[in-house]
Enzyme design. Structure first.
Site, PDB file in Angstrom:
ATOM      1  N   ARG A  62       0.816  -1.222   0.000  1.00 17.61           N
ATOM      2  CA  ARG A  62       0.000   0.000   0.000  1.00 17.61           C
ATOM      3  C   ARG A  62       0.846   1.266   0.000  1.00 17.61           C
ATOM      4  NH1 ARG A  62      -2.662  -3.791   2.931  1.00 17.61           N
ATOM      5  NH2 ARG A  62      -1.692  -3.063   4.855  1.00 17.61           N
ATOM      6  N   GLU A  99       4.956  -9.163  15.391  1.00 17.58           N
ATOM      7  CA  GLU A  99       4.309  -9.591  16.629  1.00 17.58           C
ATOM      8  C   GLU A  99       4.330 -11.125  16.723  1.00 17.58           C
ATOM      9  OE1 GLU A  99       0.520  -7.763  16.957  1.00 17.58           O
ATOM     10  OE2 GLU A  99       0.154  -8.573  18.956  1.00 17.58           O
TER      11      GLU A  99
END
Ligand code: AMP
Length: 176
Positions: A62, A99
């Site tokens: 993006r 994460e």
């Protein structure tokens, strides 16, 4: 209505994507509004035009959308940072922790001139890990990180603090 409000009104919140607990900020509706999309490019370019930039580095995928539009507006080259294995010529690569698990991004070795003043752009700043990895690639390629640009910043994840080690020029159009 000001630009920030127009962006907030257009962003679609998608709960539990791509995994439970994540509220995904979907920017694709912004692309349906041609005037809004153009105004976003204009606003980012206006902010950075005085920084004597030599290149915009956009992060897959993006970050390519407004990153390339911004580079064209500023009349400077656009450099893609891609996920491992996508760029065909010789690359620098940098692995970093997410994460859950890890990721690796790459940039062509000849993507910029030595000493290039570079702006790193992505759609969204969360923890800052992705933008930091892009900054490492810019350094490997001999460039200098002048600033970071985002459409959206999730301030509660403190990505900005992580990026300060590189430079304190961090600009976001919308902050949550
Ligand atoms: P981070 O490395 O944690 O700063 O994550 C930033 C990258 O992950 C960007 O490329 C974003 O497009 C994507 N990302 C992370 N969190 C979100 C979210 N809540 N909504 C949309 N994109 C996200």
């Amino acid at each position: 209505m000001n630009l920030t409000k127009r962006i907030i009104n257009s962003i679609r919140d998608v709960p539990d994507f791509p995994k439970p607990g994540i509220l995904f900020k979907d920017i694709t509706p912004l692309l349906q509004d041609v005037q809004l999309s153009a105004d976003i490019t204009e606003a980012i370019a206006e902010y950075w035009k005085g920084y004597e930039l030599d290149a915009v580095v956009g992060i897959e995928s993006r970050g390519f959308i407004w990153g390339n539009a911004l580079a064209q507006k500023l009349h400077i080259p656009f450099v893609p940072v891609r996920k491992k294995g996508k760029l065909p010529a010789e690359t620098h690569s940098f692995a970093y922790d997410l994460e859950y698990g890890s990721a690796e991004v790459e940039m062509h070795k000849d993507a910029m001139i030595k000493g290039a003043r570079v702006l790193i752009h992505d759609d969204l700043l969360a923890t800052g890990g992705t933008a930091l990895a892009a900054a490492e690639l810019v350094k490997m390629a001999g460039g200098k990180v002048v600033g970071f640009s985002f459409l959206v910043e999730l301030s509660f994840l403190h990505g900005r603090d992580a990026l300060h080690k590189w430079c304190d020029k961090i600009h976001s159009l919308v902050t949550y």
